[in-house]
Design a protein around this motif. Sequence first.
Motif, short mmCIF file in Angstrom:
data_model
loop_
_atom_site.label_atom_id
_atom_site.label_comp_id
_atom_site.label_asym_id
_atom_site.label_seq_id
_atom_site.Cartn_x
_atom_site.Cartn_y
_atom_site.Cartn_z
N ASP A 1 1.76 2.23 -1.91
CA ASP A 1 1.54 1.11 -2.82
C ASP A 1 2.70 0.96 -3.82
O ASP A 1 3.24 -0.13 -4.00
N GLY B 1 -7.10 12.32 5.68
CA GLY B 1 -6.31 11.35 4.91
C GLY B 1 -4.96 11.09 5.54
O GLY B 1 -4.68 11.53 6.65
N TYR B 2 -4.12 10.40 4.83
CA TYR B 2 -2.80 10.02 5.33
C TYR B 2 -1.83 11.17 5.06
O TYR B 2 -1.25 11.30 3.99
N PRO C 1 -3.69 10.77 -4.91
CA PRO C 1 -3.92 9.76 -5.94
C PRO C 1 -4.23 10.33 -7.32
O PRO C 1 -4.99 9.78 -8.08
N SER D 1 -2.18 2.47 1.08
CA SER D 1 -2.55 3.16 -0.17
C SER D 1 -1.53 4.23 -0.52
O SER D 1 -1.25 4.47 -1.69
N HIS D 2 -0.95 4.87 0.48
CA HIS D 2 0.05 5.90 0.24
C HIS D 2 1.33 5.31 -0.33
O HIS D 2 1.98 5.91 -1.17
N SER E 1 1.44 13.34 -1.17
CA SER E 1 1.18 12.50 -2.33
C SER E 1 -0.32 12.27 -2.40
O SER E 1 -0.94 11.84 -1.43
N HIS F 1 -4.25 10.19 0.22
CA HIS F 1 -4.42 8.75 0.41
C HIS F 1 -4.99 8.52 1.81
O HIS F 1 -4.68 9.25 2.75
N TYR F 2 -5.80 7.49 1.96
CA TYR F 2 -6.51 7.28 3.22
C TYR F 2 -5.76 6.39 4.20
O TYR F 2 -6.15 6.27 5.36
#
Length: 133
Positions: free
Chosen positions: A76, A30-31, A51, A73-74, A49, A68-69
């Motif tokens: 938003d 992920g991120y 979700p 998305s991280h 962080s 987050h991917y």
Amino acid sequence: SSGINAEYGVIRWRGGGMGTIELDRFCCYGYDQRLEVFGPGGMVQCGQSVPGTLRISDKMGSRTPPLHYSFPSHYDAAFTSQLEHFAGLVRGRGEVGVTGEQTVAVGRIVAACKESVRTGQPVTMEWSENPYC
């Protein structure tokens, strides 16, 4: 694309402080982004962080939602907040939170990083009272 996947940097300040930066373009889980600052007086950490806040712990171990991917998305909520702030500025509400000097400083740091990657050598940056120099 430069083909560079990982970058590492060291920043030394005149007062003796030192920081490191690690950047990777890909992380299989992920991120992954975090911040840690530590010194003789203590430490500050900003963790991942995810979700959601769900955490499952049982005989199999502990599990949390995946990171987050992606960058969008991280960030938003941050993007939404910045857009709302900008709309407020356009309507005459609020004050700009980032100065021209700060923006120029970031650009100079990025240019120094690119120069170091290009030459394979450290880059010394000099700062003056005029941030545009």
